[in-house]
Design an enzyme around this catalytic site. Structure first.
Site, PDB file in Angstrom:
ATOM      1  CE  LYS A 198      39.605  48.828  34.846  1.00 54.53           C
ATOM      2  NZ  LYS A 198      40.601  48.845  35.970  1.00 54.53           N
ATOM      3  CD  GLU A 271      40.196  32.196  34.328  1.00 52.39           C
ATOM      4  OE1 GLU A 271      40.540  32.715  35.407  1.00 52.39           O
ATOM      5  OE2 GLU A 271      40.990  31.643  33.552  1.00 52.39           O
ATOM      6  CB  CYS A 305      40.594  32.037  38.695  1.00 51.46           C
ATOM      7  SG  CYS A 305      40.324  33.824  38.675  1.00 51.46           S
ATOM      8  CD  GLU A 403      36.960  32.649  43.804  1.00 59.73           C
ATOM      9  OE1 GLU A 403      37.874  32.224  43.085  1.00 59.73           O
ATOM     10  OE2 GLU A 403      36.126  33.515  43.431  1.00 59.73           O
TER      11      GLU A 403
END
Length: 534
Positions: A198, A271, A305, A403
């Site tokens: 997906k 991750e 990331c 973040e």
């Protein structure tokens, strides 16, 4: 290149003004979206971040479509696992060539779906080609069996095989829509697995174009299938059926996936988030460090990331570094362009813009200073935000530990190297880190940094681009590794096959247990002094 129409985008001096208003032809959209397994008749509209204009109508898959994909995948996996290793390897080499040959269209789609610049879109083309070539060339070695030392040398023979897990479920993100769509799945199918994927709802066209190239390279249709829809529905259905799960995204979502996988005792690699630090060490070349920091912080508008969001600079270098860094950041060009002459593109959505704006405003309200940037740029496009550098960020600010995932970095001073290491290791994340300065000092410090990748005199590309090296996070930045041998073996079950000759391990029936134990003890003492090589 895709079918385009001309228009203009208002921009400050130095910003490329060109962008198409009709980015992708209807025929091309139909060809790509036809690769999605969907029987619902429903669709959702995707939009380009550059202008918020409609880009494509993308079919939505149902739970029945997911079930059908897994049913077909399990049949296909048996056949695919029996395909010769050399044929799988050749397919990956062909994919390498096709990616390079079609890079123009791929970069168009990457930009139109993610809002990033041309040069950052090319990074994805490069990474995917490198990954395909790497596993194509290494597959014979990785997929091969190996001999191990048996309990009794010569009498016991053990062979270790790497058996494919079955159907791998991949849920890929929007921020790297090409390389994250295929790079994680390449070692999976190389190992004899099949994939049900997906892609993120923001960036399906890029993933579908990559799938089209994979099939042109020789992958059978059911070896890699795509479904589309909400992560909470379609993504959950994949997690509930896959034999292994690969996910790239937020720590919160990754934690939920891990819980679902644990209930079924299936493996996963995740991750997740990062609040990545860079340390500018004593003795660093200030100009080189400032140049490196620009790419480390603002590649893909910081929506990466492994992007750097915390900059720690030694007191002796701080003022010079800040001036050099800010000079470069303030001269960066922004714009919505499919050309190569723009330094930074757009954020991907209103929610990303809201987060960046909120983090800047909150930091200022808590005492921080905006050194450069700090403003949204609606004159360029709906989601543009200037590359922003903050000083004096306090722990009370949200961006101190959370973040941002945008073009925002905070500068901090430090006095000693020990303090710098402690600051870099603060917080819950551990994805990537960067050290700029003398290489001997940086090498000594690197093992002390709690991050899955540490780059010396680079931001992230040295490890990200080295596909022979594993990459992943520590602590809440994830688990498992992509790339290298580990990126392959995560998709396999290790199976040991032992063959016993002449006498059983428990000993011949004719010899009582006590004297047999004495013989074994004697042999162990002899073997203690003997080197047995494989």
């Amino acid at each position: 290149m895709l079918v385009l129409m001309s228009s203009t985008t208002t921009a400050r001096p130095g910003v490329s003004p060109s962008l198409s208003e009709a980015p992708v032809s209807a025929a091309r959209v139909a060809a790509l979206t036809g690769l999605i397994r969907s029987t619902t008749g429903e669709s959702r509209t995707t939009r380009t971040p550059f202008t918020d204009q409609a880009l494509a109508e993308v079919p939505v898959s149902s739970l029945d479509d997911v079930d059908a994909a897994f049913d077909a995948a399990r049949v296909a996996q048996v056949r695919w696992a029996g395909t010769a290793v050399r044929d799988r390897a050749s397919m990956l080499i062909r994919l390498h060539d096709l990616v390079l040959a079609h890079q123009g269209e791929l970069m168009d789609l990457i930009q139109l779906e993610s809002g990033k610049t041309r040069k950052h879109a090319y990074d994805e083309v490069l990474h995917l080609a490198l990954t395909a070539r790497y596993y194509g060339r290494r597959l014979r070695h990785l997929a091969g069996s190996s001999r191990k030392v048996g309990v009794f040398p010569l009498i016991t023979q053990v062979t270790v095989h790497h058996v494919p897990k079955g159907v791998v479920g991949i849920i890929s993100p929007w921020n790297y829509p090409l390389t994250m769509a295929l790079a994680d799945g390449i070692p999976a199918i190389a190992a004899g697995n099949v994939v049900v994927q997906k892609p993120d709802s923001q960036s399906p066209l890029t993933a579908l174009a990559a799938l089209e190239l994979l099939r042109k390279a020789g992958a059978p249709t059911d070896v890699w299938q795509m479904v589309s829809g909400a992560g909470s529905v379609v993504g959950t259905a994949i997690v509930q059926q896959a034999d292994y799960i690969c996910f790239t995204g937020s720590t919160a979502t990754g934690t939920g996936i891990a819980k679902l996988a644990a209930e079924r005792l299936v493996g996963y690699s995740l991750e997740l988030g990062g609040k990545n630090p860079m340390i500018v060490l004593p003795g660093a070349d200030v100009e080189k460090a400032a140049e490196g920091a620009v790419g480390a912080c603002f590649s893909s508008a910081g929506q990466l990331c492994v992007s750097i969001e915390r900059l720690y600079v030694h007191d002796s270098l701080y003022d010079d570094f800040r001036d050099a860094f800010v000079r470069r950041v303030s001269s960066m060009s922004l714009g919505a362009s499919l050309d190569w002459d723009v330094d930074m593109g757009s954020l991907v959505s209103a929610s990303q813009l809201e987060t960046v704006t909120k983090h800047v405003d909150d930091a200022v309200a808590n005492g921080a200073t905006v050194v450069t940037g700090g403003r949204a740029r609606p004159d360029l496009g709906p989601y543009f935000f200037e590359p922003t550098v903050l000083e004096d960020v306090t722990p009370a600010a949200e961006c101190f530990a959370e973040e941002t995932f945008g073009p925002l970095v905070s500068l901090y001073r430090y006095g000693s190297v020990e303090e710098a290491v402690e600051l870099a290791n603060a917080g819950e994340y551990g994805l990537n880190a960067s050290l700029f300065g003398p290489v001997p000092l940086a090498k000594r410090l690197a093992p002390r940094i709690k991050a899955g990748t540490v780059n010396i005199n680079e931001g992230f590309a040295a490890t990200f681009g080295s596909v022979d090296a594993p990459m992943g996070g520590m602590r809440t930045s994830g688990t498992g590794r992509r790339q290298g041998d580990e990126g392959f073996y995560r998709y396999t079950e290790t199976q040991s096959v032992g063959v016993q000759r002449l006498v059983p391990v428990a000993g011949p029936a004719a010899i009582p247990a006590k004297p047999y134990a004495a013989v074994l003890t004697f042999l162990l003492r002899v073997l203690r002094r003997t080197t047995v090589r494989r």
